[in-house]
Design an enzyme around this catalytic site. Structure first.
Site, short mmCIF file in Angstrom:
data_model
loop_
_atom_site.label_atom_id
_atom_site.label_comp_id
_atom_site.label_asym_id
_atom_site.label_seq_id
_atom_site.Cartn_x
_atom_site.Cartn_y
_atom_site.Cartn_z
N ASP A 23 6.08 69.27 54.19
CA ASP A 23 6.73 70.41 54.64
C ASP A 23 5.69 71.59 54.97
OD1 ASP A 23 8.42 71.99 55.94
OD2 ASP A 23 9.63 72.37 54.05
N HIS A 46 1.18 70.33 63.04
CA HIS A 46 1.31 68.90 63.02
C HIS A 46 -0.05 67.90 62.97
CE1 HIS A 46 5.29 69.88 62.78
NE2 HIS A 46 5.68 70.19 63.92
N LEU A 48 -0.56 48.11 49.80
CA LEU A 48 0.13 49.53 49.77
C LEU A 48 1.45 49.02 50.85
CD1 LEU A 48 0.71 52.31 49.08
CD2 LEU A 48 -0.68 53.04 50.74
C1 FPP Z 1 6.98 69.73 58.30
O1 FPP Z 1 6.70 70.85 58.94
C2 FPP Z 1 6.57 68.52 59.02
C3 FPP Z 1 7.42 67.56 59.95
C4 FPP Z 1 8.94 67.76 60.51
C5 FPP Z 1 7.20 66.50 60.81
C6 FPP Z 1 5.60 66.15 60.62
C7 FPP Z 1 5.27 64.79 60.38
C8 FPP Z 1 4.11 64.28 60.92
C9 FPP Z 1 2.88 65.09 61.32
C10 FPP Z 1 3.68 63.01 60.95
C11 FPP Z 1 4.40 61.93 61.97
C12 FPP Z 1 3.55 60.65 62.31
C13 FPP Z 1 3.78 59.39 62.06
C14 FPP Z 1 2.70 58.60 62.23
C15 FPP Z 1 5.23 59.01 61.87
P1 FPP Z 1 7.35 72.04 59.33
O2 FPP Z 1 7.15 71.79 60.92
O3 FPP Z 1 8.89 71.58 59.05
O4 FPP Z 1 6.85 73.14 58.90
P2 FPP Z 1 7.72 74.55 58.77
O5 FPP Z 1 8.69 74.46 57.83
O6 FPP Z 1 6.53 75.42 58.19
O7 FPP Z 1 8.37 75.05 60.11
#
Ligand code: FPP
Length: 260
Positions: free
Chosen positions: A40, A57, A151
């Protein structure tokens, strides 16, 4: 828990041993078999820098790669990332689109290394709701790595624990009705076999970054006895040293599973 969090947060400055020292130390104690991570803080990381959320991201993706390497090098057996929840569809369209393209990109850039590392990729969640190109990339990941024996790397995508449990209950009822199982056989072990994590050990350690202290519908059945570790560090700043700190803290916990 608060005490140990303070100890960790307070130990981020010069007083901590270097990442290498920490690494040597944690290698000598039992490793968690399964580490699950709620990554997060990508959006906040980007906002702090005046960048679009998607930049967060992209930075988060680099940390995912770094933590996969760190976990694999440490001999962790299962690593699970909560990558996209069933609630994440409510995000702006361009952000969802960006996230949905990440598996495709990750396939191009990382499949070779994952094969070399003998990593087996598994997807947890209903991916039929994702765009075709996302499904294709995820299925290719699973297919190409299916015979790997190292893994196990799970990505929870379009995942929600409550619906996972409800689906499991439906399938159990169906199997009772069609005579495959008997009502009396329904117990914790059987329930675990009907979940998406079938065959995997429950998480020993669950990490959540960015200061949020909740589990957000993630692996609710499976984390009944997991050790939880929360940090204020935003996911794009979560280095392998942070990962080692979480493991070190885990290694100091006394796990009694309800016993004394
Ligand atoms: C949380 O930060 C992150 C996510 C909701 C998604 C992140 C996932 C990836 C980068 C990986 C996906 C990749 C693959 C290969 C499956 P947020 O956006 O909720 O942050 P915030 O709470 O600060 O807004």
């Amino acid at each position: 828990m608060i005490k140990s969090m303070k100890r960790l947060m307070g130990s981020k400055g010069n007083e901590t041993s270097s990442a290498e020292d920490l690494l040597e130390k944690i290698k000598k104690a039992p490793m968690p078999k399964h580490v699950a991570i709620i990554t997060d803080g990508n959006g906040r990381w980007a906002k702090k820098r005046g960048m679009p959320r998607t930049a967060g991201h992209a930075a988060g993706m680099k940390r995912i790669r770094e933590i996969i390497r760190a976990a694999d090098d440490l001999g962790v057996e299962v690593l699970t990332f909560y990558s996209f929840s069933t609630e994440n569809w409510k995000r702006p369209k361009d952000e969802v689109e960006y996230l949905m393209k990440l598996p495709m990109e990750f396939l191009k850039t990382d499949l070779q290394e994952l094969m070399k590392r003998n990593v087996k990729v598994r997807i947890l969640g209903g991916i039929s709701k994702t765009p075709d190109y996302t499904q294709k990339a995820l299925m290719e990941f699973e297919e190409k790595t299916k015979d790997n024996t190292g893994l196990i790397l799970n990505f929870a995508i379009n995942y929600g624990a409550r619906s996972e449990i409800i689906e499991a209950v439906h399938r159990i009822i169906e199997d009772i009705e069609n005579g495959h199982i008997d009502k009396g056989e329904v117990n914790e072990e059987l329930m675990s076999e009907y979940l998406l994590t079938k065959g995997l050990p429950d998480p020993d350690l669950v990490i959540r970054t960015s200061g949020e202290i909740r589990v957000s519908n993630f692996l609710l059945w499976q984390l009944a006895y997991s050790e939880l570790w929360f940090t204020d560090v935003l996911w794009p700043d979560f280095s392998s040293e942070c990962f080692y700190q979480a493991i070190e803290d885990f290694q100091h916990r006394s796990r009694r599973f309800g016993a004394v």
